[in-house]
Design a protein around this motif. Structure first.
Motif, short mmCIF file in Angstrom:
data_model
loop_
_atom_site.label_atom_id
_atom_site.label_comp_id
_atom_site.label_asym_id
_atom_site.label_seq_id
_atom_site.Cartn_x
_atom_site.Cartn_y
_atom_site.Cartn_z
N ASP A 114 -73.44 71.74 -44.06
CA ASP A 114 -72.06 71.06 -44.26
C ASP A 114 -72.17 69.55 -44.33
O ASP A 114 -71.75 68.94 -43.32
CB ASP A 114 -71.38 71.39 -42.68
CG ASP A 114 -69.97 70.95 -42.79
OD1 ASP A 114 -69.42 70.61 -43.74
OD2 ASP A 114 -69.31 70.99 -41.61
N ASP A 120 -77.09 66.77 -48.26
CA ASP A 120 -76.46 67.37 -49.31
C ASP A 120 -77.35 68.25 -50.05
O ASP A 120 -77.17 69.06 -50.82
CB ASP A 120 -76.58 66.00 -50.20
CG ASP A 120 -75.57 65.00 -49.74
OD1 ASP A 120 -74.43 65.53 -49.31
OD2 ASP A 120 -75.60 63.63 -50.00
N GLY A 132 -70.04 67.75 -45.35
CA GLY A 132 -68.77 67.17 -45.22
C GLY A 132 -68.13 66.97 -43.66
O GLY A 132 -67.01 66.66 -43.38
#
Ligand SMILES: [Zn+2]
Length: 293
Positions: A247, A269, A249
Motif C-alpha cells: 500500500d 512501490d 499510498g
C-alpha cells in the motif's frame, strides 16, 4: 514455568517432493500498528486514524487469487472486531485463519496471566466471526525468545497447535539466534514452533523469510537464498509480509524516528511486483498444509 532453552527436540518434516512447497503468511495489521510507530500513534488514537487494512488486504487476496495460491493470515483480534467481513473473506477464499494476538502488544510486555488472556480472547474473537478453529499463533514482532519460552506452554494450554513466533537471527528488535532454524518443540509433547526462514552462512543465520529484508535486497539474491534452503537444507521456507507493504499510498507518519521510517517505507512501490515474481518462482501453501501442523 522456568524452561531451559536446551535441549531442543527437532521435529523433522516429511517432504513430499524434490522441491518443497513453501509456506506463505500474512500478518494482518494496520500500517500504524507496527512497533516502529508505537510511540508516535498510540493505541488510544488508533480508532481515529485512517484505516487502510481493508484496501491493502484486499490487494493481497486479489494477488493470491490471481496466482491460485493459498496462505495463512495471522490476524489481530482488534482488526477482526472492526473488519469481520474481511476475516470471512479470508476464510471463504480458502486461506488459513490464525492469530496475531489482540492489539500487537509484544509478548515480553505481558505476564503469563496477561498473555493467556490475550491469546484466549483473540482466538475466541476470530473463531466467533469465522466459524473455523484457529490453530496457529504468531507473536507480534517475533517477541518470543529464550527469556519467555513459557509463552509456548500457554499457547498449548489455550488450544493452539503451532506457533510461528521465533526468528533465529540476531537483530536489534527481536531474534533468538540460538534457536533451531527449522520446526522444533521445546520438549516432547509441547507446541510445534515453526521459525521464520533463515539461511546459514558459516556460523551465522541470515534472514530470508520476508519483512524489510525482502524489500531491501535485490530480488535475485533473495530467490537464491530461498532456493538454497529448499535444495541444500531440503526444507520448506516460511515467508511473511504485511498488507501495508503493498500500500504505497498509505498516509506518511512524519514524526517517527528516521530509522523506523526508512525501514517502513523502503521500496513499497516495488513490493507488489516482487511478490508476483516470488509467487511465480516457488510453490506456496498454507502453514497447516506445508508443515502438517
Ligand atoms: Zn505484526
Amino acid at each position: 514455568m522456568d524452561l531451559a532453552v536446551q535441549p531442543f527436540v527437532l521435529e523433522s518434516i516429511p517432504l513430499a517432493a524434490d522441491t518443497p512447497k513453501n509456506a506463505l503468511t500474512v500478518d494482518v495489521e494496520e500500517y500504524f500498528q507496527v512497533a516502529a510507530f508505537e510511540r508516535t500513534i498510540q493505541r488510544d488514537r488508533w480508532d481515529a486514524t485512517e484505516s487502510r487494512v481493508e484496501f491493502s488486504t484486499a490487494r493481497v487476496l486479489d494477488l493470491f487469487a490471481a496466482h491460485g495460491t493459498t496462505a495463512t493470515f495471522f490476524v489481530l483480534g482488534w482488526i477482526a472486531e472492526r473488519h469481520p467481513a474481511l476475516v470471512r473473506r479470508i476464510v471463504a477464499e480458502g486461506h488459513e485463519l490464525a492469530s496475531h494476538g489482540y492489539d500487537h502488544t509484544r509478548v515480553h510486555q505481558f505476564t503469563p496471566e496477561q498473555f493467556r488472556e490475550d491469546v484466549s480472547r483473540t482466538k475466541g474473537i476470530l473463531e466467533d466471526i469465522s466459524g473455523v478453529t484457529v490453530r496457529g499463533y504468531r507473536a507480534p514482532s517475533y517477541s518470543i525468545n529464550g527469556r519467555n519460552l513459557w509463552a509456548l506452554e500457554v499457547l498449548a494450554e489455550t488450544g493452539h497447535v503451532y506457533s510461528s513466533s521465533i526468528y533465529p537471527i540476531r537483530h536489534d528488535l527481536y531474534g533468538m539466534p540460538e534457536a533451531p532454524r527449522f520446526p522444533f518443540r521445546i520438549r516432547p509433547g509441547e507446541i510445534l514452533e515453526i521459525p521464520v526462514t533463515t539461511v546459514k552462512f558459516g556460523r551465522n543465520n541470515y534472514p530470508c523469510g520476508g519483512g524489510g529484508y525482502f524489500r531491501l535486497l535485490p530480488y535475485g539474491a533473495f530467490r537464491w537464498m530461498l532456493r538454497r534452503v529448499n535444495e541444500q537444507d531440503g526444507q520448506p521456507g516460511l515467508f511473511y509480509f504485511h498488507p501495508w507493504e503493498v500500500d504505497p499510498g498509505q498516509p506518511r507518519v512524519q514524526d517517527a524516528p528516521l530509522r523506523s521510517r526508512f525501514r517502513h517505507y523502503l521500496n513499497l512501490d516495488s513490493m507488489h511486483s516482487r511478490l508476483e515474481r516470488l509467487l511465480a518462482d516457488f510453490e506456496w501453501g498454507r502453514m497447516d498444509e506445508v508443515f502438517g501442523a
